[in-house]
Enzyme design. Structure first.
Site, short mmCIF file in Angstrom:
data_model
loop_
_atom_site.label_atom_id
_atom_site.label_comp_id
_atom_site.label_asym_id
_atom_site.label_seq_id
_atom_site.Cartn_x
_atom_site.Cartn_y
_atom_site.Cartn_z
N ILE A 154 0.80 -1.21 0.02
CA ILE A 154 0.11 0.04 -0.02
C ILE A 154 0.81 1.34 -0.10
CG2 ILE A 154 -1.65 1.25 1.26
CD1 ILE A 154 -2.73 -1.45 2.62
N ASP A 185 11.32 3.53 6.37
CA ASP A 185 11.33 2.07 6.47
C ASP A 185 12.67 1.31 6.76
OD1 ASP A 185 11.13 -0.84 5.45
OD2 ASP A 185 9.09 -0.37 4.67
N ALA A 224 -3.83 1.68 7.91
CA ALA A 224 -3.10 0.38 8.14
C ALA A 224 -3.81 -0.54 9.03
CB ALA A 224 -2.00 0.50 8.46
N ARG A 225 -3.40 -0.33 10.45
CA ARG A 225 -4.05 -0.95 11.72
C ARG A 225 -4.11 0.11 12.85
NH1 ARG A 225 -5.86 -3.92 8.53
NH2 ARG A 225 -5.67 -6.09 8.17
N ASP A 235 -9.37 5.39 9.35
CA ASP A 235 -10.09 4.48 8.97
C ASP A 235 -10.17 3.31 9.81
OD1 ASP A 235 -11.95 3.43 6.79
OD2 ASP A 235 -10.48 2.13 6.52
N GLU A 272 -11.63 -1.53 17.96
CA GLU A 272 -12.33 -1.08 16.84
C GLU A 272 -13.54 -1.86 16.70
OE1 GLU A 272 -10.94 -0.84 12.26
OE2 GLU A 272 -10.71 -2.50 12.94
N HIS A 327 -13.55 1.54 8.72
CA HIS A 327 -12.90 0.41 8.16
C HIS A 327 -13.39 0.16 6.81
CE1 HIS A 327 -9.99 -3.00 9.49
NE2 HIS A 327 -10.03 -2.67 8.08
#
Length: 335
Positions: A166, A185, A245-246, A269, A274, A293
């Site tokens: 992504i 990264d 992402a999470r 999102d 959650e 989500h």
């Protein structure tokens, strides 16, 4: 066709025809020999257990039972898993990798709408439309010709946290715009970042420089609260945090403090927990755009995931390299 490999469908049946509408189902059935009425939700159920014992291929998706080491011991003929969903991290037990299963995933297909959502969020946030909409809704009028001094997408700095599928797609989508793109990264070299159109920097530098910080790192123990109170404090006033992402990657409590103060804004999102509890202030803040989500594949986007796996089923039968094969060595670094 007697030479079609035996296969078993494993998923929540509600997704089957969304992933494989009739044209795709015909192609899948032409490549693989499976019972369309047998959809495994539990590999210990007698019919599913018997079918798995004969299957060469499992076509899985959301709701599939875990291919644990014990289950795999009862699947001596299994050679390939085609996963018509995102990550396969939680689907296949260790022995599946050590015995050399061919594994394919539609994570690349699922990455596309997430990256599109992210691009839209970056552009909309840069124009200040989330806050301006709230103002317009409250005032029901505006001054025609007024130039808003603190909005605009020219020359913005976008920080991408994680060169996942992504994150890489987001970098690609950002190319046509007048942005400076930073990337953090630990597994990427400077030349690789440059090829993506980004400048590789340490994470602390990224959050301090970026106008928008968008999170695309994998969900691992070491990435929990990757964006924590300390890194939020490094962000300049007005920075926008985007998380598709999470939820665990961003410290929800620390982010809540910052957006409550009005210093930062957020497009969120995914959250942790959650969904958020009903009393969370994040639902009501004008500088928070919260969605349930939905960035990943929904509706007609599911059939793209199915198409990816149909393509790999056809290539598997033809003895050709799979287009969407999962590399176990890099699996845990990919969101």
């Amino acid at each position: 066709m007697a030479d079609r490999p035996r296969a078993l469908l494993a998923m929540d049946p509600v997704f089957l025809h969304q992933l494989f509408p009739e044209p795709l189902m015909r192609r899948l059935a032409a490549a693989l020999d499976f019972d369309p009425d047998l959809i495994a939700r539990d590999f210990t159920e007698p019919a599913a257990k018997a079918a798995l014992a004969e299957a060469e291929v499992v076509v899985s998706s959301w709701g599939a039972p875990h291919l644990s080491d014990e289950v795999l011991a009862g699947a001596p003929n299994l050679k390939a898993v085609l996963h018509a969903a995102g990550t396969v991290k939680w689907i296949i037990g260790k022995s599946g990798w050590t015995r050399g299963l061919t594994v394919s995933s539609a994570a690349g297909a699922n990455a596309l709408p997430v990256a599109e959502y992210t691009l839209a969020s970056i552009l909309m946030a840069g124009k200040g439309v989330f806050g301006l909409r709230e103002d317009f809704r409250k005032d029901r009028t505006f001054t025609l010709g007024y130039i808003h001094p603190r909005v605009g997408n020219f020359g913005r700095t976008i920080g991408i946290v994680g060169a996942s599928k992504i994150g890489r797609r987001v970098a690609e989508l950002l190319r046509p715009f007048d942005f400076t793109v930073l990337l953090a990264d630990p597994y990427v070299e400077e030349a690789e970042a440059a090829a993506l159109g980004a400048t590789l920097v340490p994470l602390d530098e990224l959050v301090a420089r970026a106008d928008v910080v968008t999170v695309h790192a994998p969900d691992l123990a070491e990435t929990e609260h990757l964006i924590n109170a300390e890194r939020l404090a490094l962000m300049r006033d007005g920075t926008v945090v985007v998380n598709t992402a999470r939820g665990k990657l961003v410290d929800t409590d620390a982010l809540t403090v910052e957006v409550l103060s009005g210093r930062l804004s957020a497009v969120i999102d995914v959250t942790h927990p959650e969904p958020l509890p009903a009393h969370s202030p994040l639902y009501d803040l004008p500088n928070v755009f919260l969605t349930p989500h939905v960035a990943g594949s929904h509706g007609n986007e599911l059939s793209r995931m199915g198409r990816f796996m149909v393509e790999d089923a056809e290539r598997y039968v033809a003895g050709e390299p799979l287009l969407h094969r999962v590399d176990h060595e890099t699996l845990w670094r990919q969101a």
